[in-house]
Design an enzyme around this catalytic site. Structure first.
Site, PDB file in Angstrom:
ATOM      1  N   HIS A  74       5.114   0.636   1.169  1.00 35.84           N
ATOM      2  CA  HIS A  74       5.442   0.201   2.534  1.00 35.84           C
ATOM      3  C   HIS A  74       5.455  -1.319   2.554  1.00 35.84           C
ATOM      4  CE1 HIS A  74       1.008   0.057   2.577  1.00 35.84           C
ATOM      5  NE2 HIS A  74       1.120  -0.852   3.532  1.00 35.84           N
TER       6      HIS A  74
ATOM      7  N   GLU B 272      -4.385   0.011  -1.205  1.00 45.99           N
ATOM      8  CA  GLU B 272      -3.568   1.063  -1.818  1.00 45.99           C
ATOM      9  C   GLU B 272      -3.489   0.908  -3.341  1.00 45.99           C
ATOM     10  OE1 GLU B 272      -2.823  -0.624   0.868  1.00 45.99           O
ATOM     11  OE2 GLU B 272      -2.096   0.707   2.442  1.00 45.99           O
TER      12      GLU B 272
ATOM     13  N   ASP C  70      -5.997  -5.899  -0.762  1.00 47.91           N
ATOM     14  CA  ASP C  70      -5.463  -4.708  -0.102  1.00 47.91           C
ATOM     15  C   ASP C  70      -6.140  -3.484  -0.740  1.00 47.91           C
ATOM     16  OD1 ASP C  70      -3.982  -3.201   1.634  1.00 47.91           O
ATOM     17  OD2 ASP C  70      -2.020  -3.885   0.947  1.00 47.91           O
TER      18      ASP C  70
ATOM     19  N   GLU D 221       5.121  -7.061   0.021  1.00 44.30           N
ATOM     20  CA  GLU D 221       4.052  -7.913   0.564  1.00 44.30           C
ATOM     21  C   GLU D 221       3.697  -9.017  -0.433  1.00 44.30           C
ATOM     22  OE1 GLU D 221       0.857  -5.276   1.798  1.00 44.30           O
ATOM     23  OE2 GLU D 221       2.193  -4.214   3.152  1.00 44.30           O
TER      24      GLU D 221
HETATM   25 ZN   LIG Z   1      -3.096  -1.743   2.767  1.00 44.80          ZN
END
Ligand SMILES: [Zn+2]
Length: 271
Positions: free
Chosen positions: A115, A10, A8, A133
């Site tokens: 998020h 972030e 990912d 996640e």
């Molecule tokens: Zn992401």
């Protein structure tokens, strides 16, 4: 030794705001280069510690952020979207361990760009437990009996994941001050931390246990708007708990994960 990397953005070193992670924004091109560099650090360290096969699944946004021309030749890249299993596309029972690189904390956490899969989700619960996640994807790996052995991201990403998964090596690459600010370590410092983490994870790989969710599974998704919940009702078996919340009872975690993915996809079709 075969390693699956879900990458990912972030939680990559230096990333703090949307202009760093959204294609078209100022600075995105710079940060996708840094993301590729960070993945290369991980791949190189994994090979040094005995990995013989490494699959990297680009897991952010359009999932085509990593620059193939700059990727370490020791890795195979899964690029592009949509893909049904999204951040975990490509995992199967032949892998020995999973790395979640550049991850972030769940929605509602004091952390960099918190998020859960989409900004449309307020929270996601599995058997009553709110998951990030890392927790959701770690359980998906658990369906194939593969443990998560390494996670990198800010301090609260690691803290969240420690509450959701069996033991793994956590590498903090920045300290979030808020959603869009962090104490950043210089790239070379993060690089050394990551290399150390990879080494520790792979030297102890046999000690880590897959996170296998107890079945049957109750999936609960609370969206930020009622229309997103409403769209999920198209899926047979999905029930409404309240205006913004839906529930699905699955016999297996795999089934729950598929329904979660379908709900998110339907929510993405409306504003
Ligand atoms: Zn992401």
């Amino acid at each position: 030794m075969k390693i699956f990397i879900s990458a990912d953005m972030e939680g990559i070193s230096g990333v703090v705001n949307l202009s760093h992670v959204e294609p078209g924004h100022r600075e995105y091109e710079r940060f996708r280069k840094l993301m590729t560099k960070e993945i290369n650090t991980v791949v190189e360290a994994a090979i040094e510690s005995g990995a013989t096969e490494i699959v990297v699944n680009d897991s952010h946004n359009n999932m085509d952020n990593i620059l193939i021309e700059e990727l370490h030749p020791g890795a195979i890249l899964i690029s592009g979207s949509p893909k049904p299993f999204s951040m975990m596309q490509g995992i199967d029972e032949t892998f020995d361990g999973v790395f979640l690189i550049g991850y972030h904390a769940k929605a509602g956490t004091e952390a960099i760009m918190d998020h859960t899969y989409t900004g449309k989700v307020f929270y996601t619960k599995v058997n009553g437990k709110t998951l990030s996640e890392s927790g959701l994807n770690g359980r998906f790996a658990g369906c194939f009996n593969v443990p998560v052995v390494l996670i990198t991201g800010d301090q609260n990403t690691i803290k969240c994941a420690k509450e959701e998964l069996n033991d793994f090596v956590g590498v903090v690459v920045k300290e979030a001050c808020g959603r869009y600010s962090a104490k950043i370590y210089p790239f070379e410092v993060s690089k050394e931390r990551i290399k150390k983490g990879v080494k520790e994870a792979l030297e102890n790989i046999k000690k880590f246990k897959p996170t296998v969710e107890k079945e049957p599974v109750e999936l609960e998704i609370c969206f930020i708007k009622s229309i997103f919940a409403e769209m999920s009702l198209l899926i047979p078996g999905v029930e409404r708990k309240d205006a913004r919340t839906v529930i699905y009872r699955a016999s297996t975690y795999m089934q729950a994960y598929k329904v979660f993915r379908a709900c998110i996809t339907l929510a993405s079709s409306v504003e």
